[in-house]
Design an enzyme around this catalytic site. Structure first.
Site, PDB file in Angstrom:
ATOM      1  N   ASN A   9       0.870  -1.173   0.000  1.00  0.00           N
ATOM      2  CA  ASN A   9       0.000   0.000   0.000  1.00  0.00           C
ATOM      3  C   ASN A   9       0.914   1.233   0.000  1.00  0.00           C
ATOM      4  O   ASN A   9       1.481   1.574   1.028  1.00  0.00           O
ATOM      5  CB  ASN A   9      -0.912  -0.012   1.237  1.00  0.00           C
ATOM      6  N   TRP A  10       1.044   1.820  -1.167  1.00  0.00           N
ATOM      7  CA  TRP A  10       1.945   2.979  -1.285  1.00  0.00           C
ATOM      8  C   TRP A  10       1.367   4.217  -0.615  1.00  0.00           C
ATOM      9  O   TRP A  10       2.070   5.212  -0.454  1.00  0.00           O
ATOM     10  CB  TRP A  10       2.233   3.279  -2.758  1.00  0.00           C
ATOM     11  N   LYS A  11       0.065   4.202  -0.302  1.00  0.00           N
ATOM     12  CA  LYS A  11      -0.609   5.368   0.272  1.00  0.00           C
ATOM     13  C   LYS A  11      -0.371   6.579  -0.641  1.00  0.00           C
ATOM     14  O   LYS A  11      -0.347   6.424  -1.861  1.00  0.00           O
ATOM     15  CB  LYS A  11      -0.151   5.586   1.713  1.00  0.00           C
ATOM     16  N   HIS A  97      -9.698   1.119   4.480  1.00  0.00           N
ATOM     17  CA  HIS A  97      -8.438   1.325   5.204  1.00  0.00           C
ATOM     18  C   HIS A  97      -8.697   2.280   6.376  1.00  0.00           C
ATOM     19  O   HIS A  97      -9.485   3.220   6.265  1.00  0.00           O
ATOM     20  CB  HIS A  97      -7.375   1.894   4.259  1.00  0.00           C
ATOM     21  N   GLU A  99      -7.096   4.678   7.523  1.00  0.00           N
ATOM     22  CA  GLU A  99      -6.859   6.109   7.262  1.00  0.00           C
ATOM     23  C   GLU A  99      -8.076   6.735   6.573  1.00  0.00           C
ATOM     24  O   GLU A  99      -8.413   7.888   6.815  1.00  0.00           O
ATOM     25  CB  GLU A  99      -5.575   6.277   6.424  1.00  0.00           C
ATOM     26  N   GLU A 169      -5.566  -4.783  10.331  1.00  0.00           N
ATOM     27  CA  GLU A 169      -4.522  -3.788  10.568  1.00  0.00           C
ATOM     28  C   GLU A 169      -4.820  -3.051  11.871  1.00  0.00           C
ATOM     29  O   GLU A 169      -5.616  -2.087  11.865  1.00  0.00           O
ATOM     30  CB  GLU A 169      -4.486  -2.776   9.412  1.00  0.00           C
ATOM     31  N   GLY A 175       2.379   2.415  10.843  1.00  0.00           N
ATOM     32  CA  GLY A 175       3.316   3.538  10.707  1.00  0.00           C
ATOM     33  C   GLY A 175       3.982   3.930  12.013  1.00  0.00           C
ATOM     34  O   GLY A 175       4.609   4.979  12.103  1.00  0.00           O
ATOM     35  N   SER A 215       3.343  -2.070  10.344  1.00  0.00           N
ATOM     36  CA  SER A 215       4.801  -2.121  10.545  1.00  0.00           C
ATOM     37  C   SER A 215       5.428  -3.464  10.154  1.00  0.00           C
ATOM     38  O   SER A 215       6.398  -3.904  10.770  1.00  0.00           O
ATOM     39  CB  SER A 215       5.161  -1.741  11.986  1.00  0.00           C
ATOM     40  N   GLY A 236       2.786  -0.944   4.319  1.00  0.00           N
ATOM     41  CA  GLY A 236       2.904   0.469   3.962  1.00  0.00           C
ATOM     42  C   GLY A 236       4.356   0.844   3.736  1.00  0.00           C
ATOM     43  O   GLY A 236       4.937   0.590   2.673  1.00  0.00           O
ATOM     44  N   GLY A 237       4.978   1.432   4.751  1.00  0.00           N
ATOM     45  CA  GLY A 237       6.328   1.993   4.640  1.00  0.00           C
ATOM     46  C   GLY A 237       7.340   1.077   3.963  1.00  0.00           C
ATOM     47  O   GLY A 237       8.069   1.509   3.062  1.00  0.00           O
TER      48      GLY A 237
HETATM   49  P1  13P Z   1       2.880   0.468   7.706  1.00  0.00           P
HETATM   50  O1  13P Z   1       3.387  -0.826   7.125  1.00  0.00           O
HETATM   51  O2  13P Z   1       3.620   1.668   7.236  1.00  0.00           O
HETATM   52  O3  13P Z   1       2.741   0.373   9.198  1.00  0.00           O
HETATM   53  O4  13P Z   1       1.389   0.644   7.134  1.00  0.00           O
HETATM   54  C1  13P Z   1       0.486  -0.407   7.235  1.00  0.00           C
HETATM   55  C2  13P Z   1      -0.696  -0.081   6.424  1.00  0.00           C
HETATM   56  O5  13P Z   1      -1.480   0.792   6.753  1.00  0.00           O
HETATM   57  C3  13P Z   1      -0.869  -0.805   5.165  1.00  0.00           C
HETATM   58  O6  13P Z   1      -2.137  -0.578   4.634  1.00  0.00           O
END
Ligand code: 13P
Length: 254
Positions: A9-11, A97, A99, A169, A175, A215, A236-237
């Site tokens: 997930n590049w966000k 998600h 967010e 999640e 994050g 994470s 994500g990251g």
């Molecule tokens: P991180 O891996 O950066 O914690 O993000 C997780 C996430 O929200 C994937 O959708």
């Protein structure tokens, strides 16, 4: 064996040249996918077509959207419909998600509509659920996640939930560098599978892919993915670094 998935997930990150560079680097980094393993890239809307063109023809690698509208079409400025995503050949979309639940106030009821419209357009939702820190601290995470599943998914008939993809999640692990322990992940994944089995039966629940997100990185993926009810990750990251994500792909259960 149910599908094992490494989903990126590049966000809201990367310029187009950076995105292209990342895909090229990833394809050059040693990674392998067998028949029941998939890699999925949930990229920002403007990059869906170029990234898809770079990946077309690759076995078991797909592009996903990070969201779709709950509405079919019409006067919804700034929105993207499931029909549009289908028309460019997408097969997957992230729905719910945390967010988007937080910043765009998406409710369980609205997410049920998004799930429906995605499925009407042959898009497989990757349905995200997970509790905030205060719920974890109160110890009520199981019923919290159960309500998310019930209110957004349980109207689906068995044939539509068959082969579904859920991503757990925990918000406190997103994050933050604070990963759920593999034991905490397994415990919630087993709970989710039990809730699904109670509604749809063991056979269907056993075939549903449940990803862990929060994470995940190369250093912890193998242990987390090794848990019996964890079928991969939503990352994500660490998905923004080619060597990290390649190692995460290689950590999927064989
Ligand atoms: P991180 O891996 O950066 O914690 O993000 C997780 C996430 O929200 C994937 O959708």
């Amino acid at each position: 064996m149910r599908k094992q998935i490494a989903a990126a997930n590049w966000k809201m990150n990367l310029s187009l040249p950076q995105a292209e560079e990342l895909i090229i680097a990833l394809l050059e980094t040693d990674h392998s996918l067998n028949d029941h393993q998939l890699a999925i890239f949930a990229v920002p809307f403007p990059y869906i077509i170029p990234v898809k063109q770079m990946l077309d023809g690759r076995q078991n690698i797909f592009v996903a959207a990070q969201n779709c509208s709950a509405n079919k079409n019409g006067a919804y400025t700034g929105e993207t419909s499931a029909e549009m995503l289908q028309s460019i050949g997408l097969k997957y979309v992230l729905i719910g998600h945390s967010e988007r639940r937080e910043y765009n106030h998406e409710t369980n009821a609205e997410l049920a509509k998004k799930v429906n419209i995605a499925m009407e357009h042959q898009l497989q939702p990757i349905f995200c659920c997970g509790e905030p820190l205060q719920i974890r601290e109160a110890g009520t995470q199981n019923s919290y996640v159960e309500t998310q599943l019930k209110e957004s998914l349980f109207h689906l008939p068995a044939e539509q939930i068959s082969g579904f993809v859920v991503a757990y999640e925990p918000i406190w692990a997103i994050g933050t560098g604070k990963t759920a322990s593999s034991g905490q992940a397994q415990e919630m994944h087993a709970h989710i599978r039990t809730v699904l089995a109670t509604q749809y039966g063991n056979e269907i629940a056993d075939g549903i892919t449940i990803l862990y997100g929060g994470s995940v990185k190369a250093a912890n993926a193998l242990e987390i993915f090794g848990q019996p009810d964890v079928d991969g990750g939503l990352v994500g990251g660490a998905s923004l670094v080619a060597t990290e994500f390649a190692a995460i792909i290689n950590s999927l259960k064989k």
